[in-house]
Design an enzyme around this catalytic site. Sequence first.
Site, mmCIF file in Angstrom:
data_model
loop_
_atom_site.group_PDB
_atom_site.id
_atom_site.type_symbol
_atom_site.label_atom_id
_atom_site.label_comp_id
_atom_site.label_asym_id
_atom_site.label_seq_id
_atom_site.Cartn_x
_atom_site.Cartn_y
_atom_site.Cartn_z
ATOM 1 N N CYS A 100 56.585 -35.563 -8.233
ATOM 2 C CA CYS A 100 56.313 -36.967 -7.927
ATOM 3 C C CYS A 100 54.999 -37.155 -7.158
ATOM 4 O O CYS A 100 53.945 -37.006 -7.741
ATOM 5 C CB CYS A 100 57.502 -37.574 -7.202
ATOM 6 S SG CYS A 100 57.510 -39.358 -7.316
ATOM 7 N N ARG A 135 58.922 -50.815 -9.311
ATOM 8 C CA ARG A 135 59.296 -49.424 -9.039
ATOM 9 C C ARG A 135 60.215 -48.911 -10.150
ATOM 10 O O ARG A 135 61.136 -49.618 -10.575
ATOM 11 C CB ARG A 135 59.993 -49.384 -7.671
ATOM 12 C CG ARG A 135 60.404 -48.027 -7.195
ATOM 13 C CD ARG A 135 60.730 -48.072 -5.714
ATOM 14 N NE ARG A 135 59.502 -48.073 -4.925
ATOM 15 C CZ ARG A 135 58.789 -46.984 -4.650
ATOM 16 N NH1 ARG A 135 59.194 -45.801 -5.082
ATOM 17 N NH2 ARG A 135 57.697 -47.066 -3.939
ATOM 18 N N HIS A 189 62.933 -35.711 -9.084
ATOM 19 C CA HIS A 189 63.517 -35.178 -7.853
ATOM 20 C C HIS A 189 64.938 -34.776 -8.211
ATOM 21 O O HIS A 189 65.283 -34.624 -9.342
ATOM 22 C CB HIS A 189 63.598 -36.262 -6.771
ATOM 23 C CG HIS A 189 62.301 -36.842 -6.387
ATOM 24 N ND1 HIS A 189 61.519 -36.315 -5.404
ATOM 25 C CD2 HIS A 189 61.655 -37.949 -6.821
ATOM 26 C CE1 HIS A 189 60.447 -37.059 -5.244
ATOM 27 N NE2 HIS A 189 60.493 -38.055 -6.098
HETATM 28 N N1 GLN Z 1 54.511 -42.729 -3.507
HETATM 29 C C1 GLN Z 1 54.558 -42.389 -4.881
HETATM 30 C C2 GLN Z 1 54.993 -43.519 -5.787
HETATM 31 O O1 GLN Z 1 55.684 -44.414 -5.378
HETATM 32 C C3 GLN Z 1 55.436 -41.172 -5.074
HETATM 33 C C4 GLN Z 1 56.831 -41.372 -4.620
HETATM 34 C C5 GLN Z 1 57.671 -40.162 -4.721
HETATM 35 O O2 GLN Z 1 57.216 -39.037 -4.465
HETATM 36 N N2 GLN Z 1 58.943 -40.374 -5.018
HETATM 37 O O3 GLN Z 1 54.648 -43.517 -6.945
#
Ligand code: GLN
Length: 243
Positions: free
Chosen positions: A94, A127, A190
């Site tokens: 990520c 998101r 993840h």
């Molecule tokens: N901050 C990054 C995003 O929102 C990665 C987030 C994460 O590692 N889950 O894309």
Amino acid sequence: MMKLTIGHLYPELLNLYGDRGNIQCLRKRLQWRGFQAEILPLSPGSRIDFDKLDILLLGGGPDKEQALACEYLTRIQEDFRAYAEDYGIILAICGGYQLLGQYYQTAESKLKGLGVLDIYTEWEPKRLVHNVVLDSPFFRAPVTGFENHCGRTYIGSYTPLGKVRYGRGNTGKSGYEGLVYKNILATYLHGPLLPKNPEICDDLLRKALLRKYGSVRLAPLPDEMEHLAGAMAAKRLHKPVFC
Ligand code: GLN
């Protein structure tokens, strides 16, 4: 006794959703086969001897922590790139995946990446939060995990880790997730990734052992429960996701 050294880059900054669990998984699966594992937590600002590393984990982080990590990463950029080009084993997840690229344009600023990969990431307000199932040409079983990111990563002509069966993946639109380049496995997943997908864990271990010692056989482990859980998830998560 054969030993692998596993570096965890900036655990204080990049450790979302139990990314640290990936380290435990690598360590246990080595030890169960009679190999030794040394874990090196690499704190921001510390001197890193890349010659000592066999596997490097770069986890995920919120945008704010990523910006901090970025400053430290520029200082080790050259050595990092040399390690990657020399087939060093890297698992980037990520935020860590995004930082391997040229840049991550967040809502507020443009974070300069390591430039290890010629990819870039752009922030979008929606998101992407989903369980994920992938069909990967690299692995027999479907890859399962969990994604939570605003960044959309454009990977150009790199080979993706897999085709999205469920979830959104790199851009939410391309239909693909993650990428594989040399011994780098970069992904949004993840979960943590490795306990859910022991096949991926063993692939990283095999590559690291091969790079360090030449060909080494990894004895099979009783992964029936993991396979069952993966198959259940893949069966349950079959409808396409629409945002
Ligand atoms: N901050 C990054 C995003 O929102 C990665 C987030 C994460 O590692 N889950 O894309």
